[in-house]
Design an enzyme around this catalytic site. Structure first.
Site, mmCIF file in Angstrom:
data_model
loop_
_atom_site.group_PDB
_atom_site.id
_atom_site.type_symbol
_atom_site.label_atom_id
_atom_site.label_comp_id
_atom_site.label_asym_id
_atom_site.label_seq_id
_atom_site.Cartn_x
_atom_site.Cartn_y
_atom_site.Cartn_z
ATOM 1 N N HIS A 156 -7.492 1.378 -5.491
ATOM 2 C CA HIS A 156 -7.986 0.732 -4.271
ATOM 3 C C HIS A 156 -8.568 -0.614 -4.670
ATOM 4 O O HIS A 156 -9.726 -0.914 -4.403
ATOM 5 C CB HIS A 156 -9.041 1.622 -3.582
ATOM 6 C CG HIS A 156 -8.589 2.142 -2.267
ATOM 7 N ND1 HIS A 156 -9.384 2.187 -1.150
ATOM 8 C CD2 HIS A 156 -7.384 2.633 -1.859
ATOM 9 C CE1 HIS A 156 -8.711 2.685 -0.131
ATOM 10 N NE2 HIS A 156 -7.500 2.967 -0.543
ATOM 11 N N HIS A 211 0.821 -1.211 0.000
ATOM 12 C CA HIS A 211 0.000 0.000 0.000
ATOM 13 C C HIS A 211 0.856 1.262 0.000
ATOM 14 O O HIS A 211 0.523 2.243 -0.670
ATOM 15 C CB HIS A 211 -0.906 -0.019 1.234
ATOM 16 C CG HIS A 211 -1.938 1.055 1.262
ATOM 17 N ND1 HIS A 211 -3.040 1.062 0.431
ATOM 18 C CD2 HIS A 211 -2.063 2.169 2.023
ATOM 19 C CE1 HIS A 211 -3.785 2.120 0.682
ATOM 20 N NE2 HIS A 211 -3.212 2.808 1.635
#
Length: 280
Positions: free
Chosen positions: A112, A61
């Protein structure tokens, strides 16, 4: 602080004195090799706080560890002509382009994907929230959002679950912030079955003199954390989820997906711009 209280603090001194302590690095998304490298870099085992920071900063991430070798190619191919109006490029929260008369446009696109497969609505909604945050961080006011979406075969029932949730999540978050969705693209292909791509983009405007960069120097700076309350995902939920796979089943990982709070971010937009104006 009492002796009983200090006994529970995993300090640097305590870490150096207890090298054999077993730490939950795998549960935090770090591999065996990565944990071993942390110990080499520090010359000891990490403290609990250091381990948490490494797990976040070395996550997929935050560090793009599986794709950064490809992303570097974009930097290698930047030409002088491309830089002509470029005020801020790779390495900051968002890109900034000079549009003349003292004004600039800042934009950021971010994926995402994993969260949007596990929990389509919140996964996509918080994707929008994250890029709006990056626009604010540049000293700009966000003005619009866009999206680029890739889903699996339309004939698959699970595709409909993901599509409706993602589209609703993007629309909901942008609407709550008062940001229009000015365009996008959607493609369906079986290759994206079980691994959709959900890319959200935000655009902001600012005057040249209002530009802010994510740089800090010197010791002793104060760090102030502010924003929405920490949810069920905890402080590293998105980081761990992005580094994981879907092999153990999608819905079981729902607690690791952030829950968006667009109304809190609406306030934070004004708060941040006010702090910048005050030169705080």
């Amino acid at each position: 602080m009492s002796e009983s209280a200090t006994a529970h603090v995993d300090s640097v001194e305590h870490a150096a004195a207890t090298p054999e302590r077993v730490q939950p690095y795998a549960a935090l998304g770090l591999t065996d090799d990565e944990y071993a490298k942390v110990r080499v870099l520090l010359g000891r085992r990490p403290t609990s706080g250091e381990l948490a920071m490494y797990s976040v900063m070395w996550s997929e991430h935050c560090s793009y560890k599986s794709s950064k070798k490809y992303l570097r190619r974009f930097g290698d191919k930047v030409t002088p002509r491309m830089r002509e109006h470029l005020m801020v490029g790779m390495g900051q929260n968002a890109g900034v382009v000079d549009i003349g008369r003292g004004w600039a446009v800042t934009f950021k696109v971010e994926s995402h994907n994993h969260p949007s497969y596990i929990e389509p609505f919140q996964g996509a909604a918080t994707g929008v929230g994250g890029i709006v945050r990056d626009i604010i961080a540049m000293g700009a006011r966000p003005v619009a959002v866009m999206d680029q979406l890739r889903f699996g075969d339309l004939g698959e029932a699970d595709t409909l679950r993901v599509v409706h949730g993602v589209v609703a999540g993007i629309a909901h978050y942008g609407n709550c912030l008062g940001l229009p969705n000015i365009g996008g693209e959607t493609v369906f292909d079986a290759v994206y079955q079980g691994n959709p791509l959900v890319n959200a983009l935000a655009v902001g405007v600012l005057k040249h003199e209002d530009l802010r960069l994510a740089n800090a120097t010197g010791a002793g700076n104060k760090v102030v954390l502010f924003g929405a309350r920490t949810g069920g995902d905890g402080i590293g939920g998105a980081s761990i989820l992005a580094s994981d796979t879907f092999s153990s089943g999608g819905p079981t990982k729902r607690p690791a997906v952030q829950v968006g709070d667009p109304f809190a971010e609406k306030v934070l937009i004004e708060c941040c711009l006010e702090l910048f104006r005050a030169n705080a």
